[in-house]
Design an enzyme around this catalytic site. Structure first.
Site, mmCIF file in Angstrom:
data_model
loop_
_atom_site.group_PDB
_atom_site.id
_atom_site.type_symbol
_atom_site.label_atom_id
_atom_site.label_comp_id
_atom_site.label_asym_id
_atom_site.label_seq_id
_atom_site.Cartn_x
_atom_site.Cartn_y
_atom_site.Cartn_z
ATOM 1 N N SER A 173 -1.776 -5.399 49.457
ATOM 2 C CA SER A 173 -2.360 -4.337 48.646
ATOM 3 C C SER A 173 -3.421 -4.933 47.721
ATOM 4 O O SER A 173 -3.900 -6.048 47.973
ATOM 5 C CB SER A 173 -1.255 -3.618 47.872
ATOM 6 N N ASN A 174 -3.806 -4.232 46.695
ATOM 7 C CA ASN A 174 -4.824 -4.737 45.763
ATOM 8 C C ASN A 174 -4.517 -4.237 44.349
ATOM 9 O O ASN A 174 -3.545 -3.518 44.141
ATOM 10 C CB ASN A 174 -6.218 -4.306 46.225
ATOM 11 N N ARG A 175 -5.391 -4.609 43.395
ATOM 12 C CA ARG A 175 -5.072 -4.357 41.981
ATOM 13 C C ARG A 175 -5.448 -2.980 41.478
ATOM 14 O O ARG A 175 -5.354 -2.714 40.280
ATOM 15 C CB ARG A 175 -5.782 -5.412 41.131
ATOM 16 N N ALA B 281 -9.073 2.449 46.512
ATOM 17 C CA ALA B 281 -9.329 1.087 46.978
ATOM 18 C C ALA B 281 -8.540 0.905 48.278
ATOM 19 O O ALA B 281 -7.419 0.391 48.274
ATOM 20 C CB ALA B 281 -8.900 0.088 45.912
#
Ligand code: CTP
Length: 211
Positions: free
Chosen positions: A21-23, A88
């Protein structure tokens, strides 16, 4: 007007308990959804996993993976006036997902990744809604954003510089530069994401009249 807003990250499963995943916190997308509602518009909010409460009158569609987000966007587009792709979305996902937890071993381990579907690129070229993409960049922000506007066939790209740690991703503040497909550029200077969101909704409405 009818808005579809995507927000937050996607999660791409590796096994039953792990994911890529991402922030992304989802704050910018949720702020845009709230601003559009406060200004009297109808909003479908397609959200990845975030720790935020959705605006009460949004129609919320919760998704986890990029494939689910892609299907949800396509499913929500009928009778839409504006699509805001603030999410995102992961660019890669594991080539396969293990059915059972991957056990630890005493040697190097590599994971094969394959590209996810690009939601913006999957949209029809001829359409009757405005498409707003986002560009999170750490360098050459203007050049990369203008390229994304073209490659991803957007009407408008909202670029934010995510190289600093106190602004943009995860932060409560943002500063953005907007590129329109006719070459025009607009800037919204540093402010809380709620304020940026209201300014963005205003620019989106002006742009939808223009194109
Ligand atoms: N996006 C999308 N589908 C994907 C990945 C991204 O529709 N599979 C959208 C995002 O929601 C955003 C825009 O594309 O509106 C740009 O996302 P960004 O992460 O900045 O760009 P990428 O296309 O992922 O390219 P790169 O990571 O190389 O900058």
């Amino acid at each position: 007007m009818k808005f579809v807003v995507t927000a937050g990250p996607t999660r791409e499963p590796i096994d039953p308990i792990r994911f890529l995943s991402n922030r992304s916190s989802g704050k910018m997308g949720y702020a845009i959804a709230s601003a559009a509602i406060e200004e009297g518009h109808e909003v479908t909010l397609i959200s990845g996993p975030v720790a935020l409460s959705p605006p009460p009158s949004a129609r919320l569609i919760q998704v986890t993976t990029s494939d689910q987000m892609c299907d949800a966007v396509h499913g929500a587009l009928a009778k839409t006036d504006v699509l805001v792709m603030c999410a995102a979305v992961a660019d890669y996902k594991p080539a396969s997902t293990a059915n059972e937890k991957i056990k630890k071993r005493d040697k190097a381990f590599s994971l094969e990744l394959i590209p996810t579907r690009d939601i913006l690129k999957s949209l029809p070229k001829r359409r009757d809604y405005l498409v707003v993409g986002f560009a999170a960049e750490t360098n050459e922000v203007e050049k990369q954003a203008r390229e994304k506007l073209r490659h991803k066939n957007c009407d408008m790209i909202v670029a934010n510089d995510v190289s600093g740690s106190d602004i943009g991703m995860e932060s409560d503040e943002n500063a953005v530069t907007i590129f329109l497909r006719d070459g025009e550029m607009k800037k919204i200077s540093r402010a809380p994401k709620e304020k940026i969101a209201h300014a963005l909704v205003k620019i989106i409405l002006e742009t939808s009249k223009k194109f």
